[in-house]
Design an enzyme around this catalytic site. Structure first.
Site, PDB file in Angstrom:
ATOM      1  N   ASN A   1      -5.042  -0.425   3.664  1.00 27.24           N
ATOM      2  CA  ASN A   1      -3.842  -1.267   3.760  1.00 27.24           C
ATOM      3  C   ASN A   1      -2.746  -0.865   2.773  1.00 27.24           C
ATOM      4  OD1 ASN A   1      -5.087  -2.155   1.467  1.00 27.24           O
ATOM      5  ND2 ASN A   1      -5.656  -4.161   2.274  1.00 27.24           N
TER       6      ASN A   1
ATOM      7  N   ARG B   1      -2.784  -7.503  -8.580  1.00 33.35           N
ATOM      8  CA  ARG B   1      -3.667  -8.640  -8.790  1.00 33.35           C
ATOM      9  C   ARG B   1      -2.973  -9.615  -9.720  1.00 33.35           C
ATOM     10  NH1 ARG B   1      -5.645  -7.495  -4.756  1.00 33.35           N
ATOM     11  NH2 ARG B   1      -7.766  -6.787  -4.331  1.00 33.35           N
TER      12      ARG B   1
ATOM     13  N   GLN C   1      -7.584 -17.570  -6.264  1.00 35.37           N
ATOM     14  CA  GLN C   1      -7.225 -17.670  -4.845  1.00 35.37           C
ATOM     15  C   GLN C   1      -8.283 -18.462  -4.092  1.00 35.37           C
ATOM     16  OE1 GLN C   1      -4.672 -13.513  -4.618  1.00 35.37           O
ATOM     17  NE2 GLN C   1      -6.264 -13.845  -3.131  1.00 35.37           N
TER      18      GLN C   1
ATOM     19  N   HIS D   1      -1.613 -14.481  -0.422  1.00 34.45           N
ATOM     20  CA  HIS D   1      -2.099 -13.094  -0.431  1.00 34.45           C
ATOM     21  C   HIS D   1      -2.219 -12.571   1.000  1.00 34.45           C
ATOM     22  CE1 HIS D   1      -5.239 -10.148  -2.342  1.00 34.45           C
ATOM     23  NE2 HIS D   1      -4.316  -9.523  -1.623  1.00 34.45           N
TER      24      HIS D   1
HETATM   25  P1  NAI Z   1      -5.419   3.658  -6.268  1.00 34.21           P
HETATM   26  O1  NAI Z   1      -6.784   3.734  -6.841  1.00 34.21           O
HETATM   27  O2  NAI Z   1      -4.991   4.652  -5.257  1.00 34.21           O
HETATM   28  O3  NAI Z   1      -4.337   3.701  -7.449  1.00 34.21           O
HETATM   29  C1  NAI Z   1      -4.435   2.896  -8.592  1.00 34.21           C
HETATM   30  C2  NAI Z   1      -3.750   3.642  -9.723  1.00 34.21           C
HETATM   31  O4  NAI Z   1      -3.674   2.759 -10.850  1.00 34.21           O
HETATM   32  C3  NAI Z   1      -4.531   4.875 -10.173  1.00 34.21           C
HETATM   33  O5  NAI Z   1      -3.684   6.007 -10.195  1.00 34.21           O
HETATM   34  C4  NAI Z   1      -4.998   4.518 -11.583  1.00 34.21           C
HETATM   35  O6  NAI Z   1      -5.081   5.618 -12.453  1.00 34.21           O
HETATM   36  C5  NAI Z   1      -3.913   3.539 -12.000  1.00 34.21           C
HETATM   37  N1  NAI Z   1      -4.308   2.705 -13.126  1.00 34.21           N
HETATM   38  C6  NAI Z   1      -5.511   2.150 -13.397  1.00 34.21           C
HETATM   39  N2  NAI Z   1      -5.461   1.495 -14.562  1.00 34.21           N
HETATM   40  C7  NAI Z   1      -4.214   1.642 -15.040  1.00 34.21           C
HETATM   41  C8  NAI Z   1      -3.566   1.199 -16.215  1.00 34.21           C
HETATM   42  N3  NAI Z   1      -4.219   0.495 -17.171  1.00 34.21           N
HETATM   43  N4  NAI Z   1      -2.275   1.506 -16.395  1.00 34.21           N
HETATM   44  C9  NAI Z   1      -1.606   2.244 -15.477  1.00 34.21           C
HETATM   45  N5  NAI Z   1      -2.176   2.713 -14.341  1.00 34.21           N
HETATM   46  C10 NAI Z   1      -3.468   2.405 -14.136  1.00 34.21           C
HETATM   47  O7  NAI Z   1      -5.292   2.171  -5.704  1.00 34.21           O
HETATM   48  P2  NAI Z   1      -4.271   1.625  -4.619  1.00 34.21           P
HETATM   49  O8  NAI Z   1      -4.804   1.833  -3.267  1.00 34.21           O
HETATM   50  O9  NAI Z   1      -2.906   2.126  -4.943  1.00 34.21           O
HETATM   51  O10 NAI Z   1      -4.343   0.051  -4.923  1.00 34.21           O
HETATM   52  C11 NAI Z   1      -3.996  -0.457  -6.197  1.00 34.21           C
HETATM   53  C12 NAI Z   1      -4.371  -1.921  -6.261  1.00 34.21           C
HETATM   54  O11 NAI Z   1      -3.528  -2.680  -5.403  1.00 34.21           O
HETATM   55  C13 NAI Z   1      -5.785  -2.248  -5.781  1.00 34.21           C
HETATM   56  O12 NAI Z   1      -6.753  -1.995  -6.756  1.00 34.21           O
HETATM   57  C14 NAI Z   1      -5.656  -3.704  -5.470  1.00 34.21           C
HETATM   58  O13 NAI Z   1      -5.917  -4.488  -6.613  1.00 34.21           O
HETATM   59  C15 NAI Z   1      -4.201  -3.875  -5.071  1.00 34.21           C
HETATM   60  N6  NAI Z   1      -4.065  -4.115  -3.611  1.00 34.21           N
HETATM   61  C16 NAI Z   1      -3.465  -5.274  -3.197  1.00 34.21           C
HETATM   62  C17 NAI Z   1      -3.388  -5.577  -1.871  1.00 34.21           C
HETATM   63  C18 NAI Z   1      -2.705  -6.811  -1.380  1.00 34.21           C
HETATM   64  O14 NAI Z   1      -2.905  -7.220  -0.240  1.00 34.21           O
HETATM   65  N7  NAI Z   1      -1.866  -7.430  -2.176  1.00 34.21           N
HETATM   66  C19 NAI Z   1      -3.979  -4.695  -0.839  1.00 34.21           C
HETATM   67  C20 NAI Z   1      -4.464  -3.436  -1.375  1.00 34.21           C
HETATM   68  C21 NAI Z   1      -4.541  -3.204  -2.715  1.00 34.21           C
END
Ligand code: NAI
Length: 386
Positions: free
Chosen positions: A145, A284, A313, A337
């Site tokens: 997503n 989040r 949530q 959400h």
């Molecule tokens: P991803 O794993 O592709 O990218 C996450 C990035 O955040 C990585 O590059 C990682 O190195 C970086 N990261 C981790 N800790 C960090 C920190 N302390 N400071 C800076 N960067 C940091 O994940 P993706 O697919 O981009 O998703 C990210 C988040 O978005 C998910 O973990 C989820 O919590 C949230 N999400 C929310 C959705 C919604 O419906 N609102 C749906 C999908 C994801």
């Protein structure tokens, strides 16, 4: 697409087997799914696969394989279906939209639990350290997503910067006073945008901002982007978070929730934001301090805050983020959400969940990018530096 940012990674010979090949498997497994209640909408719209009523479209298939499938939205407290059925379930599926919080205490009662599947992206609702210790795998439908969320982020940036919500509310009220809303409306063109986290979603946000002629794109992430990927979206990495936010008109949060990001955007960090900046968080809720954000909006340190994720949530009715406003009566772009649960996304994460289960039942390797926690260790690099 650059490999770390792609939605699917290529199969490799080093794939981890999800189930020991010698183990007998297949029939009579208990699979528990905690999903949101869909009500009439889910009865009328079968593509709402992530709702309890439509059961991720898995019932017929799971039962034809001889498995027991329990689906419920009851997830809070010791009397909940989650607490009751987790005791002997082998597989638990939940969505981040209505997360079954798999705390260490709950995991301790789950004697038979082998796999947690996130139907979507973001597995912070599972105590991942406890899962590592108990050798419980945590798998998600990586990439399913990310476009849905990136689109929502761009929309949220626009609605805050252009002061859209108060303008629409004015029209609904029957009023017409252009100056009231125009006095806090700006163009996105020429603004500096920074992302905390430049993974699949953060990168897609920057890609989608390119046609808006923003002034500069910054990112803060311990995993740097390849130079070619940076160049493609005009992104400049900033090593220090306070330094980055002090340069941004707009900050967007796109990192997972883990020990290193919980409460990251707090009163102290908000002081370093440019006065009057806009903040969008679809990652989040608990990454941003609830009360510090509300106070910053009230004081004018922030002009707007938008997102779809909440520290709890469903959010309580009196959650301050539901009604907080800036001094001009706008600046709130909060929604439930749902950014990652568009009907398009639901089709993808339901299919991805089935694929993960199929792999597990047959002992086939999982797609590496879907493995957050493998057997006894973190496989992802996105949940903090270890
Ligand atoms: P991803 O794993 O592709 O990218 C996450 C990035 O955040 C990585 O590059 C990682 O190195 C970086 N990261 C981790 N800790 C960090 C920190 N302390 N400071 C800076 N960067 C940091 O994940 P993706 O697919 O981009 O998703 C990210 C988040 O978005 C998910 O973990 C989820 O919590 C949230 N999400 C929310 C959705 C919604 O419906 N609102 C749906 C999908 C994801």
């Amino acid at each position: 697409m650059f490999s770390r940012l792609a939605t699917r990674s290529v199969a490799t010979s080093s794939r981890t087997l999800t189930r020991p090949a010698t183990q007998s498997w297949n029939r009579g497994m208990k699979v528990l799914a905690i999903l949101y209640r869909g009500g009439d909408a889910a009865k009328q719209e079968p593509r709402l696969l992530g709702a309890v009523e439509n059961e991720l479209g898995l019932r017929q298939w799971l039962e034809s394989q001889g498995h027991e499938y329990i689906v419920s939205d009851s997830k809070e407290g010791p009397q909940s279906d989650l607490a009751k059925h987790i005791k002997d379930a082998e597989v638990v599926i939940t969505t981040p939209f209505h997360p079954g919080y798999l705390t260490r205490e709950l995991i301790d009662t789950a004697k038979n639990l082998k796999v947690c599947v996130t139907a979507g992206v973001g597995s912070d609702h599972v105590d991942l350290n406890a899962a590592v210790e108990r050798k419980i795998q945590v798998l998600e439908v990586t990439g399913s997503n990310v476009t849905s969320v990136a689109e929502h982020v761009v929309m949220s940036i626009l609605l805050l910067v252009r002061n859209f919500v108060p303008a629409h509310e004015m029209i609904e009220r029957g009023d017409w006073m252009v100056s009231e809303v125009a006095r806090n409306a700006y163009d996105l063109e020429g603004k500096v945008v920074g992302t905390i986290g430049a993974g699949r979603i953060g990168y897609r946000v920057l890609e989608r901002l390119m046609p808006f002629d923003t002034k500069e794109h910054l990112y803060y992430d311990y995993n740097g982007l390849p130079a070619e990927a940076e160049a493609k979206v005009r992104a400049r990495r900033v090593e220090d978070l306070k330094d980055m936010v002090s340069q941004c008109d707009i900050v967007t949060v796109n990192a997972p929730l883990h020990e290193g990001t919980r409460g990251l955007v707090n009163a102290d960090l908000l002081k370093h934001f440019k006065k009057g900046a806009w903040l969008v968080n679809t990652a989040r809720g608990a990454i941003c301090d609830k009360d510090a954000v509300a106070a910053a909006l009230k004081s004018g340190q922030l002009t707007g805050y938008a997102g779809d994720v909440w520290n709890v949530q469903p959010a309580p009715r009196d959650h301050v983020w539901r009604t907080m406003k800036n001094s001009l009566g706008g600046g709130n772009g909060m929604v439930p959400h749902y950014s990652g649960t568009t009907l398009d996304a639901q089709a993808r994460y339901a299919a991805g969940t089935r694929e993960i289960l199929e792999n597990y039942f047959t002992g086939k390797a999982q797609t590496p990018a879907n493995i957050i926690v493998g057997v006894g260790k973190y496989e992802t690099k996105a949940y903090g530096q270890r």
